[in-house]
Design a protein around this motif. Structure first.
Motif, short mmCIF file in Angstrom:
data_model
loop_
_atom_site.label_atom_id
_atom_site.label_comp_id
_atom_site.label_asym_id
_atom_site.label_seq_id
_atom_site.Cartn_x
_atom_site.Cartn_y
_atom_site.Cartn_z
N GLY A 171 0.82 -1.22 0.00
CA GLY A 171 0.00 0.00 0.00
C GLY A 171 0.85 1.26 0.00
O GLY A 171 0.60 2.21 -0.74
N ASP A 172 1.91 1.26 0.84
CA ASP A 172 2.76 2.45 0.93
C ASP A 172 3.50 2.67 -0.39
O ASP A 172 3.69 3.81 -0.83
CB ASP A 172 3.76 2.31 2.09
CG ASP A 172 4.19 3.66 2.66
OD1 ASP A 172 3.51 4.67 2.38
OD2 ASP A 172 5.21 3.70 3.37
N LEU A 173 3.90 1.57 -1.03
CA LEU A 173 4.62 1.70 -2.31
C LEU A 173 3.68 2.13 -3.44
O LEU A 173 4.01 3.02 -4.24
CB LEU A 173 5.30 0.36 -2.64
CG LEU A 173 6.18 0.32 -3.88
CD1 LEU A 173 7.21 1.43 -3.88
CD2 LEU A 173 6.89 -1.03 -3.98
N GLU A 250 -2.96 11.23 -1.02
CA GLU A 250 -3.35 10.02 -0.27
C GLU A 250 -2.77 10.03 1.15
O GLU A 250 -3.41 9.59 2.09
CB GLU A 250 -2.94 8.75 -1.04
CG GLU A 250 -1.46 8.39 -1.05
CD GLU A 250 -0.57 9.49 -1.62
OE1 GLU A 250 -0.96 10.15 -2.60
OE2 GLU A 250 0.53 9.70 -1.07
N HIS A 251 -1.55 10.59 1.30
CA HIS A 251 -0.97 10.69 2.65
C HIS A 251 -1.67 11.78 3.45
O HIS A 251 -1.82 11.67 4.65
CB HIS A 251 0.54 10.95 2.57
CG HIS A 251 1.35 9.67 2.52
ND1 HIS A 251 1.30 8.83 1.44
CD2 HIS A 251 2.20 9.09 3.42
CE1 HIS A 251 2.10 7.78 1.67
NE2 HIS A 251 2.66 7.92 2.86
N LYS A 252 -2.12 12.85 2.75
CA LYS A 252 -2.88 13.89 3.46
C LYS A 252 -4.16 13.28 4.06
O LYS A 252 -4.55 13.59 5.18
CB LYS A 252 -3.29 15.01 2.48
CG LYS A 252 -2.15 15.89 2.04
CD LYS A 252 -2.71 17.07 1.29
CE LYS A 252 -1.62 18.01 0.80
NZ LYS A 252 -2.04 19.40 0.76
N LEU A 267 -2.78 -0.07 9.83
CA LEU A 267 -1.37 0.31 9.62
C LEU A 267 -1.29 1.47 8.62
O LEU A 267 -2.16 1.63 7.77
CB LEU A 267 -0.60 -0.89 9.06
CG LEU A 267 -0.56 -2.14 9.95
CD1 LEU A 267 -0.02 -3.33 9.16
CD2 LEU A 267 0.31 -1.88 11.18
N HIS A 268 -0.20 2.23 8.72
CA HIS A 268 0.02 3.37 7.83
C HIS A 268 -0.13 2.96 6.35
O HIS A 268 -0.85 3.60 5.58
CB HIS A 268 1.41 3.95 8.08
CG HIS A 268 1.86 4.93 7.05
ND1 HIS A 268 1.42 6.22 7.02
CD2 HIS A 268 2.69 4.78 5.98
CE1 HIS A 268 1.97 6.85 5.98
NE2 HIS A 268 2.73 5.99 5.33
N GLY A 269 0.52 1.86 5.98
CA GLY A 269 0.49 1.41 4.58
C GLY A 269 -0.91 1.01 4.12
O GLY A 269 -1.25 1.18 2.95
ZN LIG Z 1 4.00 6.46 3.65
#
Ligand SMILES: [Zn+2]
Length: 352
Positions: A171-173, A250-252, A267-269
């Motif tokens: 997800g994070d990638l 998406e991080h916002k 989780l963050h990801g």
């Molecule tokens: Zn991230």
């Protein structure tokens, strides 16, 4: 966040049982290691840290072991003190995000070389110059510091992490595809300058995942691509000196979610991976269909229910997201997005 360019990691090594080679790697890169400060937590010492200490002992090297309990200022200050008192030649961190962030920032403050050995591939901090540390008010703050000197991903170790952690890394990638679109949009709208090399690097890591035919999360090919992609993200952040190539709209949304509905179990990801589906739909991102296919294949969570919030609450999260990292121009600032448009986009990508 100040844009301080940092040097890239000198090496990264990915493969099975790579920690065995650590003393050899130290010799090869001429890294002085008569005194090694080894940081981890109780679990990560058991799954690899203790073995590393043994390898160094066999070589008659002094190892100083310390436990990191949390990624907060208190732990960073404590480890900085340990470095001042014990004067190690090098700092080695073995663990998840918390251990690596504390080790990275403490080593950076004392200008000591740092070797990052992740025990999970759940986020892109493994090779980045960013350390997320909670301040006294328990608010996570992103610090830019020196990147790890080297990264060793022992697939034998990361394979033992829960599947959920590996999915989170995916997800994070994948979120890079949304972040890179936003950065290019900001450039087009003359809001920000951009380093296209860094963006292409961050993007290529994510595209590498889209090309995989594997659906088993612990498959060697998939884990290798994931590790390579997360390391490329880290290098892209080093080139620019900020998290910009790997953090956009998406991080916002994920930060807004953390702010409005905490504490969180996701989780963050996972959060940014789900948010990326939404932002990529808003962007009409050319990679969206392939991301949906990948998520389907690896059973990546894709609903707001998974985030333990309602449709209405997600709308609230999106509408407040622009307040986070306000200097970063993204699709959320580019469009007037009504609650109805948010609802419709959520439907389009199956978030509800
Ligand atoms: Zn991230």
């Amino acid at each position: 966040m100040p844009h301080t360019k940092t040097t890239l990691p000198h090496f990264f090594i990915i493969g099975d049982n790579k920690i065995i080679e650590l003393p050899h790697i130290m010799e090869f890169y001429r890294l002085k290691h008569d005194r090694v400060l080894l940081l981890g937590d109780r679990t990560t010492f058991v799954c690899g840290g203790d073995r590393i200490a043994r390898y160094f002992k066999q070589q008659r090297k002094k190892t100083i072991k310390r436990i990191v309990t949390n990624s907060d200022e208190k732990n960073v200050d404590r480890i900085v003190k340990v470095i001042t008192q014990t004067k190690p030649d090098i700092v080695v961190g073995i663990g998840g995000g918390k251990v690596l962030d504390v080790a990275k920032l403490a080593a950076g403050k004392k200008r000591k070389k740092f070797i990052s050995i992740p025990t999970t591939l759940s986020n892109d901090g493994i090779a980045s110059p960013v350390a997320v540390i909670k301040n006294k008010q328990r608010i996570p703050i992103s610090h830019i510091t020196q990147a790890p000197f080297g990264v060793i991903v022992d697939l034998h170790i990361v394979r033992k992490a829960p599947i959920r952690h590996i999915r989170a890394g995916v997800g994070d990638l994948i979120s890079n595809l949304s972040a890179v679109f936003d950065a290019r949009l900001a450039y087009k709208k003359r809001r920000e300058t951009v380093n296209e090399t860094a963006l292409a690097l961050a993007e290529s890591g994510a595209l590498g995942l889209l090309h995989t035919k594997q659906k088993h999360m612990k498959n060697k090919n998939l884990l290798t691509r994931l590790a390579q992609g997360l390391i490329k993200s880290g290098c892209a952040m080093c080139i620019i000196g900020s998290s910009r190539p790997a953090s956009g709209s998406e991080h916002k949304i994920s930060h807004s979610l953390d702010h409005l509905f905490s504490p969180r179990k996701t989780l963050h990801g996972e959060q940014v991976g789900i948010a990326a589906l939404f932002t990529m739909a808003l962007q009409k991102n050319e990679h969206l269909d392939r991301v949906i296919n990948l998520y389907h294949k690896i059973r990546f969570p894709h609903t707001v229910r998974y985030l333990s919030i309602t449709e209405k609450q997600f709308i609230e999260v999106v509408r407040r997201a622009h307040k986070f990292r306000p200097h970063r121009y993204t699709i959320l600032e580019d469009k007037e997005i009504t609650p109805d448009a948010i609802r419709q986009t959520m439907h389009t990508v199956g978030l509800i």
